[in-house]
Scaffold this motif. Structure first.
Motif, PDB file in Angstrom:
ATOM      1  N   MET A  16       0.839  -1.199   0.000  1.00 55.55           N
ATOM      2  CA  MET A  16       0.000   0.000   0.000  1.00 55.55           C
ATOM      3  C   MET A  16       0.877   1.254   0.000  1.00 55.55           C
ATOM      4  O   MET A  16       0.639   2.202  -0.758  1.00 55.55           O
ATOM      5  CB  MET A  16      -0.933  -0.001   1.207  1.00 55.55           C
ATOM      6  CG  MET A  16      -2.055  -1.032   1.129  1.00 55.55           C
ATOM      7  SD  MET A  16      -2.975  -1.226   2.684  1.00 55.55           S
ATOM      8  CE  MET A  16      -3.753   0.399   2.809  1.00 55.55           C
ATOM      9  N   VAL A 121      -9.649  -2.876   4.775  1.00 52.43           N
ATOM     10  CA  VAL A 121      -9.559  -3.243   3.367  1.00 52.43           C
ATOM     11  C   VAL A 121      -9.775  -4.729   3.181  1.00 52.43           C
ATOM     12  O   VAL A 121      -9.606  -5.528   4.094  1.00 52.43           O
ATOM     13  CB  VAL A 121      -8.187  -2.843   2.778  1.00 52.43           C
ATOM     14  CG1 VAL A 121      -7.925  -1.360   2.993  1.00 52.43           C
ATOM     15  CG2 VAL A 121      -7.054  -3.670   3.400  1.00 52.43           C
ATOM     16  N   GLY A 123      -9.108  -7.845  -0.035  1.00 50.32           N
ATOM     17  CA  GLY A 123      -8.474  -8.120  -1.325  1.00 50.32           C
ATOM     18  C   GLY A 123      -7.168  -8.866  -1.175  1.00 50.32           C
ATOM     19  O   GLY A 123      -6.588  -9.325  -2.157  1.00 50.32           O
ATOM     20  N   THR A 132      -5.845  -2.723  -5.930  1.00 49.98           N
ATOM     21  CA  THR A 132      -7.249  -2.964  -6.281  1.00 49.98           C
ATOM     22  C   THR A 132      -8.095  -3.340  -5.064  1.00 49.98           C
ATOM     23  O   THR A 132      -9.118  -4.010  -5.193  1.00 49.98           O
ATOM     24  CB  THR A 132      -7.350  -4.082  -7.333  1.00 49.98           C
ATOM     25  OG1 THR A 132      -6.724  -5.279  -6.816  1.00 49.98           O
ATOM     26  CG2 THR A 132      -6.682  -3.671  -8.635  1.00 49.98           C
ATOM     27  N   LEU A 133      -7.673  -2.924  -3.887  1.00 49.74           N
ATOM     28  CA  LEU A 133      -8.376  -3.287  -2.671  1.00 49.74           C
ATOM     29  C   LEU A 133      -9.795  -2.728  -2.648  1.00 49.74           C
ATOM     30  O   LEU A 133     -10.089  -1.695  -3.259  1.00 49.74           O
ATOM     31  CB  LEU A 133      -7.610  -2.762  -1.454  1.00 49.74           C
ATOM     32  CG  LEU A 133      -6.235  -3.386  -1.205  1.00 49.74           C
ATOM     33  CD1 LEU A 133      -5.483  -2.595  -0.150  1.00 49.74           C
ATOM     34  CD2 LEU A 133      -6.366  -4.852  -0.797  1.00 49.74           C
ATOM     35  N   SER A 134     -10.650  -3.428  -1.938  1.00 48.41           N
ATOM     36  CA  SER A 134     -11.983  -2.916  -1.627  1.00 48.41           C
ATOM     37  C   SER A 134     -11.877  -2.268  -0.248  1.00 48.41           C
ATOM     38  O   SER A 134     -11.382  -2.885   0.693  1.00 48.41           O
ATOM     39  CB  SER A 134     -13.003  -4.050  -1.607  1.00 48.41           C
ATOM     40  OG  SER A 134     -14.286  -3.573  -1.290  1.00 48.41           O
ATOM     41  N   ILE A 135     -12.334  -1.018  -0.147  1.00 50.06           N
ATOM     42  CA  ILE A 135     -12.165  -0.261   1.095  1.00 50.06           C
ATOM     43  C   ILE A 135     -13.527   0.194   1.600  1.00 50.06           C
ATOM     44  O   ILE A 135     -14.271   0.870   0.889  1.00 50.06           O
ATOM     45  CB  ILE A 135     -11.242   0.959   0.888  1.00 50.06           C
ATOM     46  CG1 ILE A 135      -9.928   0.523   0.229  1.00 50.06           C
ATOM     47  CG2 ILE A 135     -10.976   1.654   2.219  1.00 50.06           C
ATOM     48  CD1 ILE A 135      -8.991   1.670  -0.117  1.00 50.06           C
ATOM     49  N   GLY A 155      -6.775   1.427  -3.629  1.00 45.48           N
ATOM     50  CA  GLY A 155      -7.981   0.625  -3.796  1.00 45.48           C
ATOM     51  C   GLY A 155      -8.733   0.919  -5.072  1.00 45.48           C
ATOM     52  O   GLY A 155      -8.481   1.920  -5.752  1.00 45.48           O
ATOM     53  N   LYS A 156      -9.661   0.043  -5.386  1.00 40.53           N
ATOM     54  CA  LYS A 156     -10.484   0.188  -6.586  1.00 40.53           C
ATOM     55  C   LYS A 156     -11.951   0.421  -6.234  1.00 40.53           C
ATOM     56  O   LYS A 156     -12.627   1.229  -6.862  1.00 40.53           O
ATOM     57  CB  LYS A 156     -10.351  -1.070  -7.453  1.00 40.53           C
ATOM     58  CG  LYS A 156     -11.099  -1.009  -8.767  1.00 40.53           C
ATOM     59  CD  LYS A 156     -10.865  -2.265  -9.597  1.00 40.53           C
ATOM     60  CE  LYS A 156     -11.604  -2.198 -10.932  1.00 40.53           C
ATOM     61  NZ  LYS A 156     -11.398  -3.444 -11.730  1.00 40.53           N
ATOM     62  N   ILE A 158     -14.218   1.801  -3.366  1.00 42.52           N
ATOM     63  CA  ILE A 158     -14.115   2.592  -2.145  1.00 42.52           C
ATOM     64  C   ILE A 158     -15.503   3.140  -1.825  1.00 42.52           C
ATOM     65  O   ILE A 158     -16.061   3.918  -2.594  1.00 42.52           O
ATOM     66  CB  ILE A 158     -13.102   3.739  -2.322  1.00 42.52           C
ATOM     67  CG1 ILE A 158     -11.730   3.175  -2.720  1.00 42.52           C
ATOM     68  CG2 ILE A 158     -12.998   4.574  -1.049  1.00 42.52           C
ATOM     69  CD1 ILE A 158     -10.829   4.149  -3.412  1.00 42.52           C
TER      70      ILE A 158
END
Length: 297
Positions: A16, A121, A123, A132-135, A155-156, A158
């Motif tokens: 990150m 997060v 992913g 590309t994390l989901s947050i 992230g992707k 959010i």
């Protein structure tokens, strides 16, 4: 571009931080293991030797540490973030902790003159590397809007999910689904191998239908190969399942499958597999079935 401090440069925190550097931000990192701090420096960031040093002059401060007690240790007290951060700095906790602790620490941050977002997060390590994390974000919409360039770098997906603590509640639900899905995928894989079908072909067709899921996509191949290098350790998922079961009990919500999965995760950890990836739930299914490496120990 912002000056960002990041505390906790582990499996998730380090990639990150590197993605923040790539996005052009000025990134300073602190980690209890200096070798990881050096990896950030090698990637173009800066290193710090203490919490006081890492937060000095930072506009945004990210924490990514294992558990509720770790977050409290980092932010509270004379040596903590709240004592040394600039007034009005925005603290973003990306750790996975108890929702009630997140809400309490957000209030403590406000009392110290800071602002807070809980932004756990999902992913895994690969999502952190790929950015590309989901947050899932708890806190004020205004603070989230200010943090958006930082979150976009790591992230992707959010999404603001509510007031302080809400992000951690959604993360708990995420961990419930992930653990249950891994357990079912593990059972399916052992079932398929017991019937001597072409397991790789079976995974391909299952992934293309209603049974398709990220666990099949990302972990089925390594599970079949019995490769359990940690992207997310059993120890941490065991902790998260404790958060889920406690929060469900407090809300009076029944999670029978979740409670069973929590027991299975705890059993796997008790057998000495806490440092493995959570997909090692496969080993326990094999052991219970009297098959494969899990039975061999």
């Amino acid at each position: 571009m912002a000056k960002v401090a990041i505390i906790g440069l582990g499996i998730m925190g380090l990639p990150m931080a590197i993605n923040l550097v790539k996005a052009g931000h000025q990134v300073v990192g602190y980690n209890r293991t200096p070798a990881n701090t050096q990896k950030l420096v090698d990637a173009g960031g800066q290193g710090a030797d203490s919490i006081a040093q890492v937060v000095k002059g930072a506009e945004m401060i990210i924490t990514m540490v294992p558990d509720s007690a770790d977050v409290e240790a980092v932010v509270l007290g004379e040596d903590g973030v709240f004592a040394h951060a600039s007034k009005r700095a925005l603290w973003i906790d990306a750790s996975s902790i108890r929702p009630d602790v997140a809400a309490r620490l957000a209030a403590a941050a406000q009392a110290a003159g800071l602002r807070a977002l809980d932004a756990p997060v999902s992913g895994g390590e690969q999502g952190a590397i790929e950015g590309t994390l989901s947050i899932m974000v708890g806190g004020s919409l205004e603070d989230m809007a200010e943090a958006r360039p930082i979150l976009d770098a790591v992230g992707k997906t959010i999404v603001h999910v509510g007031p302080a603590g809400s992000g951690q509640t959604v993360k708990a639900a995420n961990q419930l689904i992930v653990a249950g899905t891994i357990q079912l995928v593990a059972e399916a894989l052992v079932f398929l191998e017991a019937h001597a079908v072409d397991t790789e072909a079976a995974i391909k067709v299952l992934a293309g239908g209603l049974a398709g899921n990220r666990i099949l996509d990302r972990k089925a191949a390594t599970m079949l190969a019995h490769q359990f290098a940690p992207g997310f350790r059993v120890d941490l998922h065991h902790k998260d399942m404790g958060i889920v079961t406690a929060a469900a009990r407090e809300a009076g919500v029944a999670i029978p499958l979740g409670a069973l999965t929590a027991q299975l995760m705890g059993s796997l950890r008790a057998q000495g597999h806490g440092a493995l990836d959570h997909s090692a739930l496969l080993l326990q299914v094999e052991q219970l079935s009297g098959r494969g490496q899990g039975n061999a120990g």
